[in-house]
Design an enzyme around this catalytic site. Structure first.
Site, PDB file in Angstrom:
ATOM      1  CG  HIS A 238      -0.225   0.080   2.543  1.00 55.96           C
ATOM      2  ND1 HIS A 238       0.433   1.201   2.967  1.00 55.96           N
ATOM      3  CD2 HIS A 238      -0.057  -0.845   3.525  1.00 55.96           C
ATOM      4  CE1 HIS A 238       0.974   1.003   4.159  1.00 55.96           C
ATOM      5  NE2 HIS A 238       0.703  -0.244   4.510  1.00 55.96           N
ATOM      6  CG  ASP A 365       0.346 -19.909  13.644  1.00 55.60           C
ATOM      7  OD1 ASP A 365       0.703 -19.683  14.809  1.00 55.60           O
ATOM      8  OD2 ASP A 365       0.909 -20.739  12.891  1.00 55.60           O
ATOM      9  CB  SER A 380       1.592  -3.232   5.658  1.00 55.85           C
ATOM     10  OG  SER A 380       0.453  -2.889   6.391  1.00 55.85           O
TER      11      SER A 380
END
Length: 418
Positions: A238, A365, A380
């Site tokens: 992003h 997980d 990210s």
């Protein structure tokens, strides 16, 4: 009683028109009724990759050209396509011998990338300076910039034709000019000229425009991939934006640096968590940042980057090969140790206007959930692997459910990297 003459030619013409209309109607409705209409216009696969499509009717397929490029297997209500070698081919769908639609298939060679997962520091100096606010001067003097129409979110690129490199230089150029000043300003990608006169701040005698500006930023993220063939990298998935204005920052100079995770703030519903990293003390540069795009940051590495979990790299998946189901993400939660954690791809979107939100990922997980609560800021760019191949990268967390987030196809990141 008057007799009517039978017009054979007129009747035949009407019949032909009706038959033609029926054929056209069938040709129009068949793709919709069969499900063929939902198939993509073009299909991109990697060598050895497969594409499956389910239909509502027993549709048949035919490879029109370059039959060595792909092979197709018709099932009762579906088709399985296998990419065999690099090239282009056309695939035609038909029902009961009636052709319905043709799509173009492109097969590309398998690309091998080094997956990321490394914690990185990102330091950027902008091209020009970003206006983040306005400030009146001492002695009730109004902001000259505000009165001239300058707004927060504008980029000041030049003063009297001289390119602006940072906030300190901007102050010097303004203070040295007592008359009219010509600013080159960019707003929403459109450049304009603004003429104004600086004013003296009675508090310190310095001439000012009455603006707050920003010329740099720094933060922590995750490396997505390193391409050993080109030396390029991709990260974040992003854009880097300004915290005050939301503007996507332009890159003048930038670099990625080796980072270590030193603290984790777990995410909660309505409150995103965060990975805290340390990189300025070590300042070991890994490469230059050349582009800050809507789908991540990209540049060139100054040294090869290795992943100890995958020293020989992994093949990448094309967007058409990514499927719902089990996957893994690679990320760093402690120091510089990269670990793999289980997740699930729950939704996939191929809409071209959703380039950074191609899939929805759910963390499964238990170890990762216990340490972070799910996806947190700083993760990210974490690579998403499926069946041991690179499928994409994490981009955003869902604020109301930190166990879930969005991901981008690695294919889209490679396109942005050029």
């Amino acid at each position: 009683m008057k007799k009517r003459r039978f017009d054979a030619e007129g009747w035949l013409g009407c019949a032909l028109k009706s038959a033609l209309a029926a054929v056209l109607l069938v040709c129009t409705l068949l793709p919709l009724a069969s499900g063929v209409a939902n198939a993509p216009d073009t299909l991109r696969l990697r060598e050895g990759g497969q594409w499956e499509w389910d239909f509502l009717l027993p549709v048949k397929t035919q490879i029109l050209d370059n039959q060595q490029v792909i092979s197709s297997t018709d099932e009762r209500l579906g088709v399985r396509l296998t990419a065999q070698e690099e090239g282009n081919a056309s695939l035609q769908f038909s029902f009961m011998g009636v052709p319905m639609r043709t799509i173009e298939v492109s097969v590309e060679p398998r690309k091998v990338l080094i997956p990321g997962g490394h914690s990185i520091g990102v330091a950027i100096r902008t091209k020009g300076v970003l206006v983040v606010g306005m400030s009146d001067l001492g002695g009730a003097v109004k902001s000259p910039a505000r009165q001239a129409g300058v707004k927060a979110g504008d980029w000041i690129e030049a003063v009297n034709g001289q390119a602006v490199t940072d906030s300190e230089q901007l102050s010097q150029l303004v203070n040295d000019q007592s008359g009219d000043i010509l600013l080159t300003v960019s707003r929403n990608g459109e450049q304009r000229q603004v003429t104004l006169t600086s004013e003296t701040d009675v508090r310190d005698g310095v001439r000012r425009l009455g603006v707050w500006v920003r010329d740099s930023t720094a933060g922590v993220g995750t490396l997505s991939f390193y391409d050993p063939e080109s030396g390029n990298f991709g990260a974040l998935g992003h854009p880097i934006t300004d915290v005050d204005t939301g503007q996507q920052l332009t890159v003048g100079q930038g670099e990625i640096l080796k980072s270590q995770v030193v603290h984790i703030t777990p995410g909660e519903k309505g409150q995103p968590g965060e990975l805290m990293g340390s990189f300025l003390d070590q300042a070991e540069s890994w490469g230059s940042v050349d582009k800050n795009t809507q789908v991540g940051i990209y540049g060139t590495c100054s040294q090869p980057i290795e992943n100890p979990l995958f020293p020989n790299g992994v093949e990448m998946l094309s967007s058409d090969e990514v499927r719902q189901g089990a996957a893994q993400i690679l990320t760093t939660l402690e120091g510089d140790e990269i670990c793999a954690y289980d997740c699930e791809i729950t939704k996939i979107s191929h809409q071209r206007d959703q380039t950074e939100r191609n899939m929805v990922v759910r963390i499964t997980d238990e170890e990762l959930l216990q340490k972070t609560g799910g996806i947190v800021q700083g993760m990210s760019g974490s690579p998403i692997l499926q069946d041991g191949k690179l499928a994409g990268a994490v981009t955003h967390v869902l604020v109301n459910d930190p166990t879930m987030g969005y991901g981008i196809f690695i294919e889209n990141m490679l396109e942005a990297a050029g």
